[in-house]
Write an enzyme that holds these catalytic residues in place. Structure first.
Site, PDB file in Angstrom:
ATOM      1  N   HIS A   1       0.829  -1.122   0.012  1.00  0.00           N
ATOM      2  CA  HIS A   1       0.125   0.073   0.040  1.00  0.00           C
ATOM      3  C   HIS A   1       0.944   1.343  -0.050  1.00  0.00           C
ATOM      4  CE1 HIS A   1      -3.800  -2.017   1.013  1.00  0.00           C
ATOM      5  NE2 HIS A   1      -3.095  -2.753   1.351  1.00  0.00           N
TER       6      HIS A   1
ATOM      7  N   GLU B   1      -8.651 -12.403   5.100  1.00  0.00           N
ATOM      8  CA  GLU B   1      -7.725 -11.824   6.148  1.00  0.00           C
ATOM      9  C   GLU B   1      -8.462 -11.714   7.309  1.00  0.00           C
ATOM     10  OE1 GLU B   1      -7.104  -7.692   5.449  1.00  0.00           O
ATOM     11  OE2 GLU B   1      -5.042  -7.697   6.402  1.00  0.00           O
TER      12      GLU B   1
HETATM   13  O1  NOS Z   1      -4.309  -5.482   5.352  1.00  0.00           O
HETATM   14  C1  NOS Z   1      -4.995  -4.698   4.892  1.00  0.00           C
HETATM   15  N1  NOS Z   1      -6.292  -5.136   4.792  1.00  0.00           N
HETATM   16  C2  NOS Z   1      -7.438  -4.269   4.496  1.00  0.00           C
HETATM   17  N2  NOS Z   1      -7.112  -2.942   4.200  1.00  0.00           N
HETATM   18  C3  NOS Z   1      -5.988  -2.478   4.225  1.00  0.00           C
HETATM   19  C4  NOS Z   1      -4.810  -3.416   4.651  1.00  0.00           C
HETATM   20  N3  NOS Z   1      -3.693  -2.624   4.690  1.00  0.00           N
HETATM   21  C5  NOS Z   1      -4.373  -1.439   4.255  1.00  0.00           C
HETATM   22  N4  NOS Z   1      -5.439  -1.142   4.125  1.00  0.00           N
HETATM   23  C6  NOS Z   1      -6.241  -0.165   3.544  1.00  0.00           C
HETATM   24  O2  NOS Z   1      -6.150   0.192   2.403  1.00  0.00           O
HETATM   25  C7  NOS Z   1      -6.062   1.510   2.244  1.00  0.00           C
HETATM   26  C8  NOS Z   1      -5.526   2.109   0.735  1.00  0.00           C
HETATM   27  O3  NOS Z   1      -4.209   1.808   0.680  1.00  0.00           O
HETATM   28  C9  NOS Z   1      -5.507   2.140   3.362  1.00  0.00           C
HETATM   29  O4  NOS Z   1      -5.698   3.454   3.769  1.00  0.00           O
HETATM   30  C10 NOS Z   1      -5.894   1.315   4.595  1.00  0.00           C
HETATM   31  O5  NOS Z   1      -7.345   1.729   5.034  1.00  0.00           O
HETATM   32 ZN    ZN Z   2      -3.479  -4.993   1.990  1.00  0.00          ZN
END
Ligand code: NOS
Ligand code: ZN
EC number: 3.5.4.4
Length: 360
Positions: free
Chosen positions: A22, A207
């Site tokens: 991300h 997840e």
């Molecule tokens: O592992 C994850 N699972 C779900 N959502 C995530 C994870 N890591 C980050 N984000 C979400 O993805 C958005 C955009 O990059 C981030 O702002 C965060 O809210």
């Molecule tokens: Zn992610």
């Protein structure tokens, strides 16, 4: 060739592929402090870069995805201007290249970067510009994935932008955010649209929620890949004789070679796995699922692709062949034309690993 396992230093020199990272989860702490000062963001827990690095790691170590995601308020908070987005994307490409990544797909949610008046198009173009600047001359190619937030209702709009920008650096689409309570089918119209457009997408699934999420992502929405997908393990029964038996969904995922974007350290922090040694990646690799190894959020998880590999080497005794297998899996699964993937596998990845194997 010696029997020595790959060391972190050697792994850093291997040509690696990263599919799940991300943009707003990988900022340099010093950059966050700079950008907060420049843009007047006053919410940071500390303005000391070293302390901030520690704060992100510790605050993300909560055992809950929802709390893990709260830390993004600060990174997203400082990524609201064109200059900030260009800088963050350029530094992301530099940092990945310095870790030996040769191909990456980096994702972020454009809708989260419009608080100060940028349009979605301006956000996307700033990030593309940053990646262009940061990749130049560094032996890395970076594509972006546009993410829609699963609790919001803008996925159709974001999917249309992913299609509009697909020939200029946007490789695909994704949904992210809290999983429980926000099933993939909530965004079915966006996924159906993308399928009609022959576009690529991955879905964060399996997840923080289990098999129904994975099943919907694949059988209703048509996901090309699964973000995490660790809970597919719930459909694999290991009986007394140690022989694993795959349920229909797990068998489908394996038979269809559906890529799993696994992020071990992130999973420990959100409670999706108890330890690296107990992480489902061990069994899934043994069963030859199409497993790939990723960082998720380098800042929150305090990691790099090389460090994720090194942890797996330590826990499972993986050798160069295993690391090459993960890497080729990732390259095969990239949202890049087939001939480009093949060129990277045969021209960069295999020769790079061959050199390291001979030196080891
Ligand atoms: O592992 C994850 N699972 C779900 N959502 C995530 C994870 N890591 C980050 N984000 C979400 O993805 C958005 C955009 O990059 C981030 O702002 C965060 O809210
Ligand atoms: Zn992610």
């Amino acid at each position: 060739m010696s029997q020595q396992l790959p060391t972190l230093e050697e792994i850093r020199r291997a040509p690696k592929v990263l599919l799940h990272d991300h943009l707003d989860g990988g900022l340099r702490p010093g950059t966050i402090v700079d950008l907060a000062r420049e843009t007047g963001y006053d919410g940071l827990p500390t303005t000391d870069p070293g302390a901030l690095r520690t704060w992100f790691r510790e605050a993300s170590d909560s055992g809950s995805l929802e709390r893990y995601l709260e830390t993004f308020d600060h990174t997203v908070g400082v990524m609201q201007t064109r200059e900030a987005l260009v800088r963050v994307a350029a530094e992301c490409a530099e940092d990945l290249a310095a870790d030996g990544v040769v191909y990456a797909e980096v994702r972020y949610a454009p809708e989260q970067h419009t608080e100060r008046g940028l349009s979605l198009e301006e956000v996307i173009e700033a990030v593309l510009e940053g990646f262009r600047i940061g990749s130049e001359g560094r032996g890395i190619k970076v594509g972006t994935l546009l993410t829609a937030m699963r609790h919001q209702a803008r996925s159709m709009e974001i999917a249309e932008l992913a299609v509009r920008y697909r020939d200029v650096g946007v490789a695909g689409f994704d949904i992210a955010g809290a999983e429980a309570g926000y099933p993939p089918t909530r965004h079915l119209d966006a996924f159906e649209y993308l399928q009609r457009e022959n576009a690529h997408f991955t879905i964060h699934a399996g997840e923080a929620f289990g098999l129904p999420s994975i099943w919907q992502a694949i059988q209703w929405c048509g996901a090309d890949r699964l973000g995490h997908g660790v809970r597919i393990i719930d459909d694999i029964a290991v009986s007394g004789d140690g022989e694993p038996k795959l349920g229909r969904l797990a068998a489908y995922v394996r038979d269809k070679r559906i890529p799993l974007e696994m992020c071990p350290t992130s999973n420990l922090q959100t409670g999706a796995a108890a330890s690296i040694a107990e992480h489902p990646i061990g069994l899934l690799r043994r069963l030859s699922f199409r497993v790939t190894v990723n960082t998720d959020n380098r800042l929150m998880s305090g990691t790099t692709v090389s460090e994720e590999f090194a942890k797996l080497v330590e826990a499972f005794g993986y050798d160069w062949d295993d690391l090459q297998w993960f890497t080729v899996n990732a390259m095969k699964s990239a949202f890049l034309p087939f001939d480009d993937r093949l060129a990277l596998i045969n021209g960069v990845i295999k020769p790079g690993f061959a050199r390291l194997k001979w030196q080891a």
